[in-house]
Design an enzyme around this catalytic site. Structure first.
Site, PDB file in Angstrom:
ATOM      1  N   LYS A   1       0.983  -1.356   0.043  1.00  0.00           N
ATOM      2  CA  LYS A   1       0.121  -0.108   0.042  1.00  0.00           C
ATOM      3  C   LYS A   1       0.938   1.251   0.025  1.00  0.00           C
ATOM      4  O   LYS A   1       2.113   1.195   0.397  1.00  0.00           O
ATOM      5  CB  LYS A   1      -0.780   0.074   1.278  1.00  0.00           C
ATOM      6  CG  LYS A   1      -2.143   0.914   1.057  1.00  0.00           C
ATOM      7  CD  LYS A   1      -3.143   0.102   0.511  1.00  0.00           C
ATOM      8  CE  LYS A   1      -4.411   1.238   0.330  1.00  0.00           C
ATOM      9  NZ  LYS A   1      -5.641   0.523  -0.200  1.00  0.00           N
TER      10      LYS A   1
ATOM     11  N   ASP B   1      -7.069   4.441  -4.562  1.00  0.00           N
ATOM     12  CA  ASP B   1      -7.677   4.275  -3.123  1.00  0.00           C
ATOM     13  C   ASP B   1      -8.327   5.906  -2.839  1.00  0.00           C
ATOM     14  O   ASP B   1      -8.719   6.547  -3.887  1.00  0.00           O
ATOM     15  CB  ASP B   1      -6.737   3.984  -1.822  1.00  0.00           C
ATOM     16  CG  ASP B   1      -7.375   3.669  -0.596  1.00  0.00           C
ATOM     17  OD1 ASP B   1      -7.797   2.510  -0.624  1.00  0.00           O
ATOM     18  OD2 ASP B   1      -7.410   4.359   0.368  1.00  0.00           O
TER      19      ASP B   1
HETATM   20  P1  NDP Z   1     -12.985   8.279  -2.287  1.00  0.00           P
HETATM   21  O1  NDP Z   1     -11.822   9.026  -2.252  1.00  0.00           O
HETATM   22  O2  NDP Z   1     -13.244   8.015  -3.673  1.00  0.00           O
HETATM   23  O3  NDP Z   1     -14.082   8.267  -1.367  1.00  0.00           O
HETATM   24  C1  NDP Z   1     -13.969   8.415   0.143  1.00  0.00           C
HETATM   25  C2  NDP Z   1     -15.172   8.884   0.812  1.00  0.00           C
HETATM   26  O4  NDP Z   1     -15.028   8.779   2.110  1.00  0.00           O
HETATM   27  C3  NDP Z   1     -15.480  10.201   0.456  1.00  0.00           C
HETATM   28  O5  NDP Z   1     -17.038  10.352   0.379  1.00  0.00           O
HETATM   29  C4  NDP Z   1     -15.028  11.153   1.821  1.00  0.00           C
HETATM   30  O6  NDP Z   1     -15.460  12.213   1.958  1.00  0.00           O
HETATM   31  C5  NDP Z   1     -15.189  10.056   2.932  1.00  0.00           C
HETATM   32  N1  NDP Z   1     -14.155   9.817   3.785  1.00  0.00           N
HETATM   33  C6  NDP Z   1     -12.913   9.875   3.555  1.00  0.00           C
HETATM   34  N2  NDP Z   1     -12.028  10.072   4.694  1.00  0.00           N
HETATM   35  C7  NDP Z   1     -12.700  10.659   5.560  1.00  0.00           C
HETATM   36  C8  NDP Z   1     -12.743  10.761   7.001  1.00  0.00           C
HETATM   37  N3  NDP Z   1     -11.702  10.965   7.652  1.00  0.00           N
HETATM   38  N4  NDP Z   1     -13.972  11.304   7.583  1.00  0.00           N
HETATM   39  C9  NDP Z   1     -14.994  11.014   6.998  1.00  0.00           C
HETATM   40  N5  NDP Z   1     -15.295  10.710   5.807  1.00  0.00           N
HETATM   41  C10 NDP Z   1     -14.184  10.576   5.246  1.00  0.00           C
HETATM   42  O7  NDP Z   1     -12.199   6.746  -1.791  1.00  0.00           O
HETATM   43  P2  NDP Z   1     -12.734   5.184  -2.105  1.00  0.00           P
HETATM   44  O8  NDP Z   1     -14.182   5.428  -2.226  1.00  0.00           O
HETATM   45  O9  NDP Z   1     -12.002   4.741  -3.101  1.00  0.00           O
HETATM   46  O10 NDP Z   1     -12.430   4.404  -0.716  1.00  0.00           O
HETATM   47  C11 NDP Z   1     -13.297   4.345   0.648  1.00  0.00           C
HETATM   48  C12 NDP Z   1     -13.020   3.080   1.372  1.00  0.00           C
HETATM   49  O11 NDP Z   1     -12.710   2.280   0.658  1.00  0.00           O
HETATM   50  C13 NDP Z   1     -11.162   3.488   1.894  1.00  0.00           C
HETATM   51  O12 NDP Z   1     -11.185   2.788   3.023  1.00  0.00           O
HETATM   52  C14 NDP Z   1     -10.579   2.548   0.996  1.00  0.00           C
HETATM   53  O13 NDP Z   1      -9.410   2.161   1.693  1.00  0.00           O
HETATM   54  C15 NDP Z   1     -11.542   1.472   0.863  1.00  0.00           C
HETATM   55  N6  NDP Z   1     -11.398   0.525  -0.366  1.00  0.00           N
HETATM   56  C16 NDP Z   1     -11.281   1.213  -1.708  1.00  0.00           C
HETATM   57  C17 NDP Z   1     -11.099   0.591  -2.827  1.00  0.00           C
HETATM   58  C18 NDP Z   1     -11.082   0.984  -4.193  1.00  0.00           C
HETATM   59  O14 NDP Z   1     -10.900   0.210  -5.210  1.00  0.00           O
HETATM   60  N7  NDP Z   1     -11.295   2.457  -4.283  1.00  0.00           N
HETATM   61  C19 NDP Z   1     -10.656  -1.031  -2.865  1.00  0.00           C
HETATM   62  C20 NDP Z   1     -10.810  -1.603  -1.463  1.00  0.00           C
HETATM   63  C21 NDP Z   1     -11.045  -0.520  -0.203  1.00  0.00           C
HETATM   64  P3  NDP Z   1     -14.646  13.715   1.952  1.00  0.00           P
HETATM   65  O15 NDP Z   1     -14.888  13.719   0.091  1.00  0.00           O
HETATM   66  O16 NDP Z   1     -15.596  14.758   2.458  1.00  0.00           O
HETATM   67  O17 NDP Z   1     -13.475  13.397   2.175  1.00  0.00           O
END
Ligand code: NDP
Length: 448
Positions: free
Chosen positions: A129, A169
């Site tokens: 990662k 991510d």
């Molecule tokens: P994105 O950046 O597309 O979206 C993240 C979302 O989570 C946004 O709505 C963001 O809100 C919110 N968020 C992030 N950090 C915080 C925080 N500290 N507090 C509150 N809300 C938060 O990321 P992904 O959708 O790709 O990833 C989401 C999760 O899924 C993560 O844990 C990631 O590790 C996991 N994941 C993702 C994969 C992928 O293929 N993308 C694969 C496997 C796991 P805001 O915009 O306001 O920050």
């Protein structure tokens, strides 16, 4: 707190001592070690060979300076990370996260989880990662490009199709992968498609990769429902976050006959009892990159809440899909009160240990992220397969492969949990099954 097996207490103590202050890494490691009690009890060679201790130490950790120039002409400096955790099953594989909260402990927890997740897919990929404490919010396209180019100017020497294959991510989507791939190609003078996944469809990407993590988490929940003779039909679902994973989890729930009634971002959550309008959500989040409150402003009947918890919204199924430790014991109790029966983690480690315990005690089926969100990395591995064979598959075929992989992860978790005397425990099933696959490969290689 569940107890650690006597043999594993010194292993955990060493992790805490050698990785001081890395709370999320300690949490992720402890959860896996707690599951391994019955394994070391039955198969002492895992202790005698010290393979568990070796597995908890990353093979390589890279930390580097990322200097770049902002639109005002000022120099900015961020920190870049890549933790190459384990390559027993294949090249290191795992995403890059751009978020101000990123530090080595966060990257290490994510890399550690990734080892077991990737093993569970049954595909030939190791775990790693990376990321940066860079905050993309409010940055122009040109700033994002300059940052990505600088980041890759160091990262390129550590990655490669057979070495380490990053993906997206939090904060890293198709746009960022484009800038990163462009810079890699330029520096190396190689069109090495297999070096990154999550690429655009026109230049080596795979159909379904964008949708895969969210779709996969919902397919996993569907398997849990099927095992109980149930389905998504008519179910109320709450999905936290509104990024890549949350958007496509919402889309798939609707395709399967359920209704997502709430989504969120870091500024609050929206409730829409008639069902979240996915096209509107995509327009706000993927095109305009705006705040979730704009959803409520644009949709009659929807409301925005900025001073509460999304877990207070009553639902049959919850998919936490934002970030680590976003669902604590208090949130779990609210969900249980609201009638939740299944929780499928779209994010990595979004549920705290106290919340997992509350779900277990209440009989809620709980699918840990390393199993439930493995669809993203699995489809990345399918992208690598297509790159290697210079081929591209149809949406239908790729989605079918994804669904088959999620079904087999689900079945493997249940079968392993049964085998070790913990029927229905997806956490134990995922940890033990992932661990044995990686540990057996490490043992075959000797002490390296
Ligand atoms: P994105 O950046 O597309 O979206 C993240 C979302 O989570 C946004 O709505 C963001 O809100 C919110 N968020 C992030 N950090 C915080 C925080 N500290 N507090 C509150 N809300 C938060 O990321 P992904 O959708 O790709 O990833 C989401 C999760 O899924 C993560 O844990 C990631 O590790 C996991 N994941 C993702 C994969 C992928 O293929 N993308 C694969 C496997 C796991 P805001 O915009 O306001 O920050």
């Amino acid at each position: 707190m569940p107890q650690l097996h006597d043999h594993l207490v010194p292993v955990f103590e060493e992790i805490v001592r050698r990785n001081a202050g890395e709370a999320e890494f300690h949490q992720a490691a402890r959860e896996v070690l707690e599951s391994l009690g019955p394994v070391v009890e039955r198969e002492s060679h895992y202790v005698d060979s010290d393979v568990i201790r070796r597995l908890c130490e990353p093979e390589r950790q890279i930390i580097f300076r990322v200097p770049w120039v902002d639109d005002a002409g000022r120099a900015q400096v961020n920190r870049g990370f890549r933790v190459e955790f384990n390559s027993a099953l294949g090249p290191y594989k795992g995403g890059l996260r751009f978020h101000p909260s990123v530090n080595v402990g966060i990257v290490k927890f994510l890399g550690f989880e990734q080892i077991f997740k990737n093993a569970l897919t049954g595909l030939p990929i190791g775990g790693g990662k990376g990321g940066s404490d860079f905050d993309p919010k409010g940055r122009s396209d040109a700033e994002i490009m300059r940052f990505c180019q600088s980041f890759m100017t160091e990262l390129y020497r550590h990655i490669g199709e057979y070495t380490d294959v990053p993906a997206g991510d939090i904060g890293v989507g198709g746009r960022e992968i484009g800038y990163l791939f462009g810079q890699y190609k330029r520096i190396t003078n190689r069109y090495e498609s297999g070096v990154l996944t999550g690429k655009g469809i026109g230049w080596g990407g795979s159909l379904v990769r964008t949708e895969s993590t969210g779709y996969g988490a919902v397919f996993f929940a569907q398997e849990i429902l099927h095992a109980a003779g149930d389905s998504f039909e008519g179910k109320r679902v709450v999905v936290s976050g509104s990024g890549n994973v949350a958007i496509y989890a919402t889309e798939k729930v609707h395709q399967l006959g359920g209704t997502v009634v709430a989504v969120s971002d870091s500024s609050g959550y929206v409730v829409d009892d008639t069902g979240i309008d996915v096209e509107l959500l995509k327009e706000i989040k993927e095109v305009r990159r705006a705040r979730i409150s704009e959803y409520a402003a644009a949709r009659t009947g929807a409301s925005f809440v900025d001073n509460g918890s999304i877990w207070d919204v009553a639902a049959d199924i919850a998919v936490p899909a934002a970030t680590q430790n976003e669902l604590d014991e208090h949130g779990a109790r609210a969900l249980i009160k609201g009638g939740v029966r299944v929780v499928s983690e779209g994010a990595n480690m979004p549920t705290t240990p106290g919340a997992i315990r509350a779900f277990r005690e209440a009989g809620v089926k709980f699918a840990p992220g390393k199993a439930a969100n493995a669809g993203g990395v699995a489809t990345s591995a399918l992208e690598m397969q297509q790159n290697a064979s210079r081929d591209s598959w149809s949406f239908e075929y790729t989605e079918e492969r994804l669904q088959g992989i999620m079904r087999s992860i689900h079945d493997r978790c249940l079968a392993t949990a049964d085998e070790y005397g913990m029927p229905g425990d997806y956490v134990a099933g995922a940890n033990i099954s992932g661990f044995t696959r990686v540990a057996d490969a490490m043992l075959a290689f000797g002490v390296i």
